[in-house]
Design a protein around this motif. Sequence first.
Motif, mmCIF file in Angstrom:
data_model
loop_
_atom_site.group_PDB
_atom_site.id
_atom_site.type_symbol
_atom_site.label_atom_id
_atom_site.label_comp_id
_atom_site.label_asym_id
_atom_site.label_seq_id
_atom_site.Cartn_x
_atom_site.Cartn_y
_atom_site.Cartn_z
ATOM 1 N N VAL A 1 24.544 18.055 3.472
ATOM 2 C CA VAL A 1 23.367 17.281 3.868
ATOM 3 C C VAL A 1 22.305 18.276 4.321
ATOM 4 N N ALA B 1 20.874 14.493 0.496
ATOM 5 C CA ALA B 1 22.324 14.715 0.576
ATOM 6 C C ALA B 1 22.880 14.930 -0.831
ATOM 7 N N ASN C 1 25.731 16.096 8.471
ATOM 8 C CA ASN C 1 26.846 15.524 7.709
ATOM 9 C C ASN C 1 27.978 15.132 8.654
ATOM 10 N N ALA D 1 26.099 10.063 7.511
ATOM 11 C CA ALA D 1 25.289 11.157 8.055
ATOM 12 C C ALA D 1 24.574 10.643 9.298
#
Length: 839
Positions: free
Chosen positions: A717, A745, A710, A683
Amino acid sequence: MGEFVMHRLFPIVCNMSLTASVVILAVLAVRRLLRRAPKVFSYALWAVVLFRLLCPVSVTSAVSLLGALGAPAQERSAVTSVVEYVPADIVRNMAPTVTPLPQEPFPAEPGKNIVSTAPSVTQPAAAPASPLSDPVAVLTLTWLTGMALLLLYSVISLLRLRRRLVGAVRLEDNIYLADYIPSPFVMGLFRPKIYLPSTLTETERGYILRHEQYHLRRRDHVVKLLSFLALCVHWFNPLVWAAFILAGKDMEMSCDEAVVRELGEDIRADYSASLLSLATGRRIVAGMPLAFGEGDTGGRIRNLLNWKRPQPWIIAVCAVVCVGLIALCAANPKGSGTPTEDPPASQAETGQWPSVEAYVQQVMLSQTEARYYAENADGTASGQPHTAAVTDRKLEYLTKGGELAGLDPDGVLEEWEYFYLVKLDVDTASVALVGGQYYDDEEYFSLDDRHVIVALRHDDGSYDILCDDSINDGGDFFGYHNTMEEAIYDWYVTDRKLDLPLYVEDWIDQINYNNPNDKPGNYPVHRYDVDGGYLYIPTSAWIMADVTAHRSHGHWEWYSGYDTGSILTVDRFTQTLEDEYITSRKQGFEPLDDTKQIWKRRQGGINERYYFYPTADGNGCWRVWTLWTDLGISNYVHIFIEPQVMYLMAESFTPTESLPAAGASTRTTMTSTYRAEVDGRAADLTVSYTVEQRNGELQLCSLDSARARNVHGWEQVHLAATVEQHQSLFGSGLYQYLVPVSYEADRGSGWETFQAVVEISLTGQYSPRRTLTQEELAAYNAVMDPAVRDESGDIVDLNIQPFSYFFSSYYENVRNLNFEELSVISRTAARRPRRNLRR
């Protein structure tokens, strides 16, 4: 406002009343000598009394009645002065004289504007409240109450009289007949009307009507209004009441004489009979400024019966006497307090204070009392504040924050902050410390004494204090401004109500949130100046693209800090608006309305708008372009509002040829992105932060926000990430920092919280990282272990955090460190409060 009324306005009224009293006595004496003369001369004498009751300042003259009586006068200009029996600001003049502090305690260090470590300011003796303070407050309140009651009585009387005029019939022009009034009168100011009793005969009506018309011809209705207002202001002076009544009698008798002089002496008997038939024993409208009638019927009849046409020489003598007395009473003596000649320019001081320090000294010395909360036996604070006498004061700091030239025509605007402590005549232990209050080793208390000043510095170095506001309750003069000069500029423009654009505005009331509960307290935006115009950009979440190469061609660009794809550009074109309209239509844009200022296009989920503006110089046009996508906009609170914000940004654009500047911006919003990996999932974490340049050096001003995106591997996320503001920040280089960030996440089994460290740079340049060598590792441990551990290995100094040095050293390979030992130290250090370098 209360201070102004009690300490400034009320003394002025008292001085006018005392001055007018002297003049009233003089007029009464001369009026007595003129009792056989036409009443128009007695009536004219009251004009100088009215002038004295309403105007505190008059021209000066070597020949003056007040000067002959030794009246105290203070000059206000080369040709005017004011008589002051009661000194202005009488209560404050009872305070001790201010003794300037020595200048040595205020050293000016090179490059700094801070005055500190000043000695305490001590009066020779304790400064109790002035003994005149309470009586003057009571007298002022009594004066205001009496004035209000008199005005209220007048309004009520006027309303009652208007009810009696229902059904009045217009005779001609402004003349009306009424059934329910016992005597004639005039009502109104701008369009006065004459009201006559309907019971008058034709003959009586002719006499009385001429009398009332003389009133209007001489503007007696205006004089009556001014006289009543003067009576309301000076109601406490019995001589003013006498003047009001006698002036009214002279007004009526002079009109009676004018009617007889016009129609002849033969009508005196009939005219007197008419007055007698209208006698009611009292005045119709005794207390109404916009309506006055006839009174003192007996005195008027006697005056008519004794009236004879005066000889010309009598009129001449009376005129000379009246003019002479008016001139003597209207002029003021020369007085003192101002030099008769202008001082040299090098010695003249324009401002009220020789320095800001002198003003602060006066503020400190003027505080003779302080409010505090007493501490109860159980350690709680009392519910009601107490008052204690201040016996001493001590200046903690006096700091100049910035200055701005060119906005005020009279000088340079400056911002200062000061803070001082006070010593009280109570036991220190009895004072409850609330709201961040404290006392130092010498038992000086901090009791809400932090202030910000805006001062005007004149060319001669003197100052006027424009505002002095307390900042104890979290007030922030700087606010969302990029420089202190901008803050001064916005304060001055707002205070003086100037038609100039502010640097910072608040759009919170113009934005609709999808969830009202998520609506913040404000939404600040900052003015950005382009070459020939300006617009407002939010202070956070919008980032200016690096288009330096395009600036010379008139192009500016901002994009969303949430990576939604939203963008706003500003472009200047040499083509005309009509040419741009044709181009826009070819591109598939359509105008929103007939003004053709806004054009829109929507295709493939992309929403675009063009906003067109003519340039201020008439050469070409401006185009503001907004773009957002359906895919990029979500229900997340800060993203949901993006289309609204973009439209407001575009609509705020204003072409202009020039703008007053408050100084170059010293703040820059920057971003830094770090790819965080967990078990093969990645991420991107982006931190937005503000960098400020101070004294030529870059400093981290604030950490504004963080977001996550993400990259691969995660189910999802959460966009919003959190900067761990409570964590310590340590510079890893001269301009590098490491910022702890937490984000959420989902690997597929639910939301989890993860942490990472994002490196930020104040310059935008990052130093290369490398691994510690064995020699460097040994040297590191040799330095750190003795600093935090004793001979037995126990940690002795929690102020040193070895883990922060680990973070700040930029080592990619942590295997070379004793990580187990480092974790123990980190957990131990985490139990204490962390220092926070965020401004």
